[in-house]
Design a protein around this motif. Structure first.
Motif, PDB file in Angstrom:
ATOM      1  N   ASP A 147       0.823  -1.212   0.000  1.00  6.74           N
ATOM      2  CA  ASP A 147       0.000   0.000   0.000  1.00  6.74           C
ATOM      3  C   ASP A 147       0.856   1.259   0.000  1.00  6.74           C
ATOM      4  O   ASP A 147       0.358   2.358  -0.237  1.00  6.74           O
ATOM      5  N   LEU A 181      -3.505   2.439  -9.857  1.00  5.88           N
ATOM      6  CA  LEU A 181      -2.897   2.193  -8.537  1.00  5.88           C
ATOM      7  C   LEU A 181      -2.719   3.493  -7.755  1.00  5.88           C
ATOM      8  O   LEU A 181      -2.828   3.512  -6.526  1.00  5.88           O
ATOM      9  N   LYS A 183      -4.758   5.917  -7.964  1.00  5.02           N
ATOM     10  CA  LYS A 183      -6.105   6.251  -7.458  1.00  5.02           C
ATOM     11  C   LYS A 183      -6.356   5.538  -6.124  1.00  5.02           C
ATOM     12  O   LYS A 183      -6.895   6.118  -5.192  1.00  5.02           O
ATOM     13  N   VAL A 184      -5.940   4.277  -6.064  1.00  2.93           N
ATOM     14  CA  VAL A 184      -6.110   3.530  -4.808  1.00  2.93           C
ATOM     15  C   VAL A 184      -5.215   4.151  -3.729  1.00  2.93           C
ATOM     16  O   VAL A 184      -5.644   4.383  -2.590  1.00  2.93           O
ATOM     17  N   HIS A 187      -6.113   6.974  -1.328  1.00  2.00           N
ATOM     18  CA  HIS A 187      -6.926   6.752  -0.122  1.00  2.00           C
ATOM     19  C   HIS A 187      -6.165   7.051   1.162  1.00  2.00           C
ATOM     20  O   HIS A 187      -6.779   7.162   2.222  1.00  2.00           O
TER      21      HIS A 187
END
Ligand SMILES: N[C@@H](CCC(=O)N[C@@H](CS)C(=O)NCC(=O)O)C(=O)O
Length: 225
Positions: A147, A181, A183-184, A187
């Motif tokens: 992440d 990726l 965009k994720v 978060h």
């Protein structure tokens, strides 16, 4: 952190923004001092506080710090955002240095172009972001399969990447359209300290407006190496 760090800079978005982001993400409280006049800035110079004659300047831990990268490196290490070992640290430094180049174009180059060139310059920066910088970070995330950019822990590299993404979106809301990726990754703006910093009324600065640009252009010998 013992006493609150104290930041000195002009009132507006500039190099200090990177430091604001880092401290805010780390949840460190700070004092934000602004110069409203050229004289206030010159006083710091005359008092011998500015080694290289420029700001920003941060007072922390009994020290007076200057130079953006040095300040960021110190704060990141102090806030445990600079990796678990030297290898992670150098990786973080590579990503943040590359990213600073992009953000400097957005905040310190394009806004200062003459009016007839400004729009073209912003278009060019967005193009650079989309064709060069963002693909690099998309690939890093794809290869790393975590992440976060480095290791499996939130670091200063992540803070800066989010900062660059949001800056890019101010110029072109669809800047992430080809980067699933990223965009994720975006978060991470839900991390409570960051979420708070993104609320209206936080110390986060808006893009330079014409009032602030006029102030800078008439008061400062702006040099952006
Ligand atoms: N290498 C320095 C550059 C500092 C710099 O260019 N500061 C600008 C503002 S962002 C400044 O003080 N300009 C005023 C002047 O030169 O009169 C750093 O990274 O901190």
């Amino acid at each position: 952190m013992a006493a609150k760090p104290k930041l000195y800079y002009f009132r507006g978005r500039g190099r200090k923004e990177f430091v604001l982001w880092l401290l805010a993400a780390a949840g460190v409280e700070f004092e934000d001092e602004f110069f409203e006049t050229r004289e206030q800035y010159e006083k710091l110079q005359k008092d011998g506080h500015l080694h290289f004659g420029q700001v920003h300047l941060v007072k922390i831990d009994g020290m007076v710090l200057m130079q953006t990268r040095a300040i960021l490196g110190y704060l990141a290490a102090k806030c445990d955002l600079s990796g678990k070992d030297l290898k992670e640290r150098v990786g973080i430094n590579m990503y943040t240095d590359g990213n600073l180049d992009l953000m400097m174009m957005m905040i310190a180059v394009a806004p200062f172009e003459p009016p007839n060139k400004k729009e073209e310059s912003f278009v060019l920066v967005v193009k650079k972001a989309k064709t060069h910088y963002l693909p690099i970070f998309e690939k890093i995330l794809k290869d790393h399969r975590e992440d976060f950019l480095i290791g499996n822990k939130f670091s200063w590299a992540d803070v800066q990447l989010l900062e660059a993404i949001l800056m890019g979106e101010e110029l072109d809301a669809s800047v992430l359209s080809d980067f699933p990726l990223l965009k994720v990754f975006k978060h991470i703006s839900n991390i409570p300290t960051i979420k708070k910093f993104l609320q209206p009324g936080s110390p986060k600065k808006p893009p330079r407006d014409s009032h602030y640009l006029n102030f800078e252009e008439s008061n400062l010998t702006i040099k952006y190496p």
